[in-house]
Write an enzyme that holds these catalytic residues in place. Structure first.
Site, PDB file in Angstrom:
ATOM      1  N   LYS A 152     -10.802  -4.787  18.564  1.00 30.80           N
ATOM      2  CA  LYS A 152      -9.388  -5.087  18.818  1.00 30.80           C
ATOM      3  C   LYS A 152      -9.017  -4.832  20.279  1.00 30.80           C
ATOM      4  O   LYS A 152      -7.843  -4.949  20.644  1.00 30.80           O
ATOM      5  CB  LYS A 152      -8.495  -4.275  17.876  1.00 30.80           C
ATOM      6  CG  LYS A 152      -8.786  -4.517  16.393  1.00 30.80           C
ATOM      7  CD  LYS A 152      -7.757  -3.867  15.478  1.00 30.80           C
ATOM      8  CE  LYS A 152      -8.203  -3.941  14.021  1.00 30.80           C
ATOM      9  NZ  LYS A 152      -7.112  -4.084  13.076  1.00 30.80           N
ATOM     10  N   PHE A 193      -4.258   2.688  14.801  1.00 28.94           N
ATOM     11  CA  PHE A 193      -4.536   3.738  13.831  1.00 28.94           C
ATOM     12  C   PHE A 193      -5.612   3.229  12.889  1.00 28.94           C
ATOM     13  O   PHE A 193      -5.683   2.023  12.633  1.00 28.94           O
ATOM     14  CB  PHE A 193      -3.273   4.077  13.023  1.00 28.94           C
ATOM     15  CG  PHE A 193      -2.506   5.232  13.592  1.00 28.94           C
ATOM     16  CD1 PHE A 193      -1.842   5.102  14.801  1.00 28.94           C
ATOM     17  CD2 PHE A 193      -2.457   6.446  12.926  1.00 28.94           C
ATOM     18  CE1 PHE A 193      -1.135   6.171  15.342  1.00 28.94           C
ATOM     19  CE2 PHE A 193      -1.764   7.524  13.451  1.00 28.94           C
ATOM     20  CZ  PHE A 193      -1.103   7.383  14.657  1.00 28.94           C
ATOM     21  N   ILE A 237      -2.208  -8.031  14.012  1.00 30.12           N
ATOM     22  CA  ILE A 237      -1.115  -7.847  14.989  1.00 30.12           C
ATOM     23  C   ILE A 237      -1.639  -7.191  16.264  1.00 30.12           C
ATOM     24  O   ILE A 237      -1.338  -7.635  17.381  1.00 30.12           O
ATOM     25  CB  ILE A 237       0.037  -7.031  14.357  1.00 30.12           C
ATOM     26  CG1 ILE A 237       0.577  -7.800  13.137  1.00 30.12           C
ATOM     27  CG2 ILE A 237       1.138  -6.757  15.364  1.00 30.12           C
ATOM     28  CD1 ILE A 237       1.540  -7.037  12.271  1.00 30.12           C
ATOM     29  N   ASP A 265      -3.851  -6.674   4.655  1.00 30.27           N
ATOM     30  CA  ASP A 265      -4.773  -7.607   5.308  1.00 30.27           C
ATOM     31  C   ASP A 265      -4.725  -9.026   4.751  1.00 30.27           C
ATOM     32  O   ASP A 265      -5.013  -9.978   5.453  1.00 30.27           O
ATOM     33  CB  ASP A 265      -6.208  -7.066   5.193  1.00 30.27           C
ATOM     34  CG  ASP A 265      -6.375  -5.820   6.038  1.00 30.27           C
ATOM     35  OD1 ASP A 265      -5.811  -5.788   7.149  1.00 30.27           O
ATOM     36  OD2 ASP A 265      -7.052  -4.865   5.583  1.00 30.27           O
ATOM     37  N   PRO A 285      -2.595 -12.350   9.900  1.00 32.22           N
ATOM     38  CA  PRO A 285      -2.943 -12.224  11.315  1.00 32.22           C
ATOM     39  C   PRO A 285      -3.108 -10.756  11.687  1.00 32.22           C
ATOM     40  O   PRO A 285      -2.447  -9.892  11.101  1.00 32.22           O
ATOM     41  CB  PRO A 285      -1.729 -12.823  12.029  1.00 32.22           C
ATOM     42  CG  PRO A 285      -0.617 -12.751  11.042  1.00 32.22           C
ATOM     43  CD  PRO A 285      -1.238 -12.848   9.681  1.00 32.22           C
ATOM     44  N   ASN A 325       0.851  -1.194   0.000  1.00 32.87           N
ATOM     45  CA  ASN A 325       0.000   0.000   0.000  1.00 32.87           C
ATOM     46  C   ASN A 325       0.886   1.242   0.000  1.00 32.87           C
ATOM     47  O   ASN A 325       2.111   1.142  -0.021  1.00 32.87           O
ATOM     48  CB  ASN A 325      -0.975  -0.019   1.186  1.00 32.87           C
ATOM     49  CG  ASN A 325      -0.227  -0.150   2.492  1.00 32.87           C
ATOM     50  OD1 ASN A 325       0.645   0.646   2.801  1.00 32.87           O
ATOM     51  ND2 ASN A 325      -0.555  -1.199   3.263  1.00 32.87           N
ATOM     52  N   LYS A 331     -13.430  -0.688  15.535  1.00 31.20           N
ATOM     53  CA  LYS A 331     -12.086  -1.283  15.683  1.00 31.20           C
ATOM     54  C   LYS A 331     -11.596  -1.182  17.109  1.00 31.20           C
ATOM     55  O   LYS A 331     -10.970  -2.114  17.639  1.00 31.20           O
ATOM     56  CB  LYS A 331     -11.080  -0.555  14.775  1.00 31.20           C
ATOM     57  CG  LYS A 331     -11.128  -1.054  13.366  1.00 31.20           C
ATOM     58  CD  LYS A 331     -10.192  -0.292  12.473  1.00 31.20           C
ATOM     59  CE  LYS A 331     -10.784  -0.310  11.084  1.00 31.20           C
ATOM     60  NZ  LYS A 331     -10.047   0.384  10.095  1.00 31.20           N
ATOM     61  N   LYS A 370       9.439 -16.121 -11.375  1.00 30.42           N
ATOM     62  CA  LYS A 370       8.561 -15.075 -11.909  1.00 30.42           C
ATOM     63  C   LYS A 370       7.415 -15.680 -12.719  1.00 30.42           C
ATOM     64  O   LYS A 370       7.651 -16.510 -13.608  1.00 30.42           O
ATOM     65  CB  LYS A 370       9.385 -14.125 -12.788  1.00 30.42           C
ATOM     66  CG  LYS A 370       8.596 -12.923 -13.232  1.00 30.42           C
ATOM     67  CD  LYS A 370       9.431 -11.994 -14.097  1.00 30.42           C
ATOM     68  CE  LYS A 370       8.515 -10.982 -14.750  1.00 30.42           C
ATOM     69  NZ  LYS A 370       9.172 -10.272 -15.827  1.00 30.42           N
TER      70      LYS A 370
END
Ligand code: C5P
Length: 402
Positions: free
Chosen positions: A341, A323, A307, A279, A305, A210, A337, A289
């Site tokens: 979490k 975050f 974290i 994710d 997983p 990302n 979240k 390749k």
């Protein structure tokens, strides 16, 4: 970490035989991670060469008030603003008199007058000069004005006299300067920060990642360090320079990041997950390749997983901060979240529109806990990190009273 690390010191050197000790003072300050700018009076240069101080501090010595070239860089007002502390060692009787009178007759006295940073003097002079009522009156004025005096010590003097007027030794000055620095709100606290993206390989040359630059996470690690914490930074692949004074561990994938976190998080008091963890990862990583043999390509992904959740499921979890970067309904998603979490705090930023935080030096943050919501607004990532760490420190100490 030393309380002097990353502190900005102006070391003023005035004319006296003790000036040779200032070289050692500068060396020790730099060794503790402080940034040092030396300013010398003209008389000081008769006792010690500016080149020595330049080599030890890594900065050219400043010695002239009306120097157009130097003033066009960091002028006398900027020098006063740059300093967190000004320490004048040795401070001669003449300099003390000029300071007490409020004179701005050279660069050092002008910077002392212009600054709002604490000014600390380590006087050094002949014992008779020290004991003269004039000098004592000047010292009383400076004390009343809030200037700190370190020493002098009593003993044999270079001129053959014995009495008060010896400058304190560099190690004594370092100890006093260390004690004069306020301990940060995270002193003796261990903080682990994850930062950057993760990279999930599809084959040896391709993968999923990302836009995370790592700037926010690195700023948070740096702010925690400046608050006095010992910091472990676990970073995905980024191209920015890591902050000094933090322990850095580089990882690539989410599984590696989890491994690095799990293996040592039990020793930490605070965990801040700033990393933009990918994710899903490809179920299979091709060993060579992949060739473009077909019109379409279907790749199976498996969940990585989580974290943060792994951290909060520890038997005695640290104070945990997450975050959230969301394109829609950021606050609602962040609240979810926070709950799912089991976080103590979540920092939310909106992605998209004019306010895309990825790669930028700025961000807009909202903090959400179970009990409140705090708008940190839009600011530089460095300033937001400083305020976030301040919030985290307050909440951590409230949850874990000493
Ligand atoms: O679930 P989401 O990815 O939106 O949550 C973001 C927060 O969760 C961030 O603090 C991020 O570091 C953390 N996270 C994690 N492990 C993952 C995914 C996200 O720790 N696999």
């Amino acid at each position: 970490m030393s309380r002097l690390a990353d502190q900005h010191f102006i070391v003023g050197i005035t004319g006296g035989i003790a000036a040779y000790k200032s070289a050692e003072l500068v060396r020790r300050l730099c060794k503790q991670g402080a940034q040092v700018q030396v300013i010398m009076t003209q008389a000081a240069k008769a006792f010690i060469a500016p080149l020595t101080l330049q080599a030890l501090s890594g900065r050219p010595v400043r010695d002239t008030l009306l120097d157009p070239e130097a003033e066009s860089g960091m002028g006398h007002i900027e020098l006063g603003r740059w300093a967190d502390t000004i320490v004048v060692a040795p401070a001669s009787a003449d300099f003390i008199a000029r300071l007490a009178a409020g004179l701005a007759s050279d660069l050092l006295s002008t910077v002392c007058l212009a600054t709002s940073a604490p000014v600390i003097l380590a006087p050094a002079m002949n014992q008779a000069m020290w004991q003269k009522p004039t000098t004592q009156r000047n010292l009383a004025t400076l004390r009343a004005d809030g200037i700190t005096l370190l020493g002098p010590a009593d003993g044999p003097q270079a001129c053959g006299d014995t009495g008060p007027g010896r400058m304190l030794e560099p190690d004594e000055l370092i100890e006093c300067l260390t004690n004069s620095q306020n301990p940060g709100p995270l002193e003796n606290i261990r903080v682990m920060v994850t930062a950057g993206p993760t990279w999930e390989a599809l084959d040896p040359v391709r993968g999923l990642s990302n836009h995370s630059s790592g700037k926010m996470g690195y700023a948070v690690a740096n702010a925690a360090k400046l608050a006095g914490a010992s910091v472990s930074l676990i970073s995905g692949p980024v191209t920015i320079t890591p902050p000094t004074g933090v322990e850095l561990k580089n990882v690539t994938t989410a599984k590696e990041m989890l491994g690095a976190v799990e293996s040592s998080v039990s020793g930490f008091d605070i965990f801040i997950g700033v990393a933009a963890v990918v994710d899903y990862r490809p179920a299979q990583v091709a060993p060579t390749k992949m060739k473009k043999a077909t019109q379409t390509l279907t790749v199976e992904f498996v969940r990585n997983p989580d974290i943060l959740s792994t951290v909060t499921q520890q038997p005695d979890p640290p104070f945990t901060v997450g975050f959230a970067a969301e394109t829609d309904q950021p606050l609602e998603h962040a609240r979810q979240k926070l709950k799912n979490k089991r976080l103590d705090l979540i920092a939310v930023n909106q992605v998209g529109g004019d306010d895309n935080p990825f790669g930028s030096d700025h961000n807009t943050l909202t903090l959400i806990s179970q009990h409140d919501q705090v708008e940190l607004g839009r600011d530089s990532k460095a300033e937001l990190a400083r305020r976030l760490v301040e919030e985290i420190a307050g909440r951590y100490h409230a949850k874990n009273p000493a």
